[in-house]
Write an enzyme that holds these catalytic residues in place. Sequence first.
Site, PDB file in Angstrom:
ATOM      1  N   HIS A 122      29.241 -17.282  64.197  1.00  0.00           N
ATOM      2  CA  HIS A 122      30.575 -17.869  64.377  1.00  0.00           C
ATOM      3  C   HIS A 122      31.390 -17.041  65.366  1.00  0.00           C
ATOM      4  O   HIS A 122      32.069 -17.583  66.239  1.00  0.00           O
ATOM      5  CB  HIS A 122      31.313 -17.955  63.043  1.00  0.00           C
ATOM      6  CG  HIS A 122      30.967 -19.151  62.226  1.00  0.00           C
ATOM      7  ND1 HIS A 122      29.739 -19.318  61.625  1.00  0.00           N
ATOM      8  CD2 HIS A 122      31.684 -20.263  61.914  1.00  0.00           C
ATOM      9  CE1 HIS A 122      29.721 -20.465  60.971  1.00  0.00           C
ATOM     10  NE2 HIS A 122      30.889 -21.064  61.126  1.00  0.00           N
ATOM     11  N   HIS A 174      30.267 -11.986  56.380  1.00  0.00           N
ATOM     12  CA  HIS A 174      29.772 -10.905  57.245  1.00  0.00           C
ATOM     13  C   HIS A 174      30.505  -9.611  56.963  1.00  0.00           C
ATOM     14  O   HIS A 174      31.591  -9.598  56.378  1.00  0.00           O
ATOM     15  CB  HIS A 174      29.983 -11.263  58.720  1.00  0.00           C
ATOM     16  CG  HIS A 174      29.196 -12.433  59.189  1.00  0.00           C
ATOM     17  ND1 HIS A 174      27.874 -12.346  59.542  1.00  0.00           N
ATOM     18  CD2 HIS A 174      29.557 -13.733  59.373  1.00  0.00           C
ATOM     19  CE1 HIS A 174      27.440 -13.553  59.922  1.00  0.00           C
ATOM     20  NE2 HIS A 174      28.440 -14.401  59.823  1.00  0.00           N
TER      21      HIS A 174
END
Length: 201
Positions: A114, A156
């Site tokens: 992303h 993440h």
Amino acid sequence: SSPALKYLLEKDVQVSKHLVVAVSNLSFFKSLKIHSKFLEISCNGIAWFASWIAFMWLLSSKDLYQMQVNMLFGLVLDVVVVAVLKALVRRRRPVASKDMMTIGPDKFSFPSGHASRAFFVLLFFVKLYPLHFVFLMPVTAWAVSVAISRLILQRHYILDICAGAVIGILEAVVVGFFWINEKSAFDIVGFLSSENVDSAA
């Protein structure tokens, strides 16, 4: 792995968890998390590919072919680079996603796809195909917000996100270096959909 790398990864996990805990104690965290989920969808790879191909089909204009094809090239490059790195590094995500509303994600964390996609798109529209300055602030805010949302949603660690952002910037450099010219872009669009190009020509 080397002791230095092990130490760096451990610190990355600690700092990332500390920031998530600090943010989760904020009064507006629930609202922040909802916005983060929308940001996650807005930068999803499948969503970008589907919407970009639809954009190329619906707005079939010779003036846009070069921009459309180069963006598509960058999106493909991003998927390949991130997939290869994830397969090689195989770092596990902070928390396994059990959210049925989430498109994905895969089980590996490094780098953040992303973040790489968001920063590639940002650099594309800042340097390679500059938008009017009125649009630059919203695009920049979106890219940065997408990166931050990856930490808030615990998809993440910080290092994954930073690496993703750097990769996205490098991908923009590569696309700029191998920029597809107008004639080649026209030929590619013609190959993908000859009927649509012929009608627009």
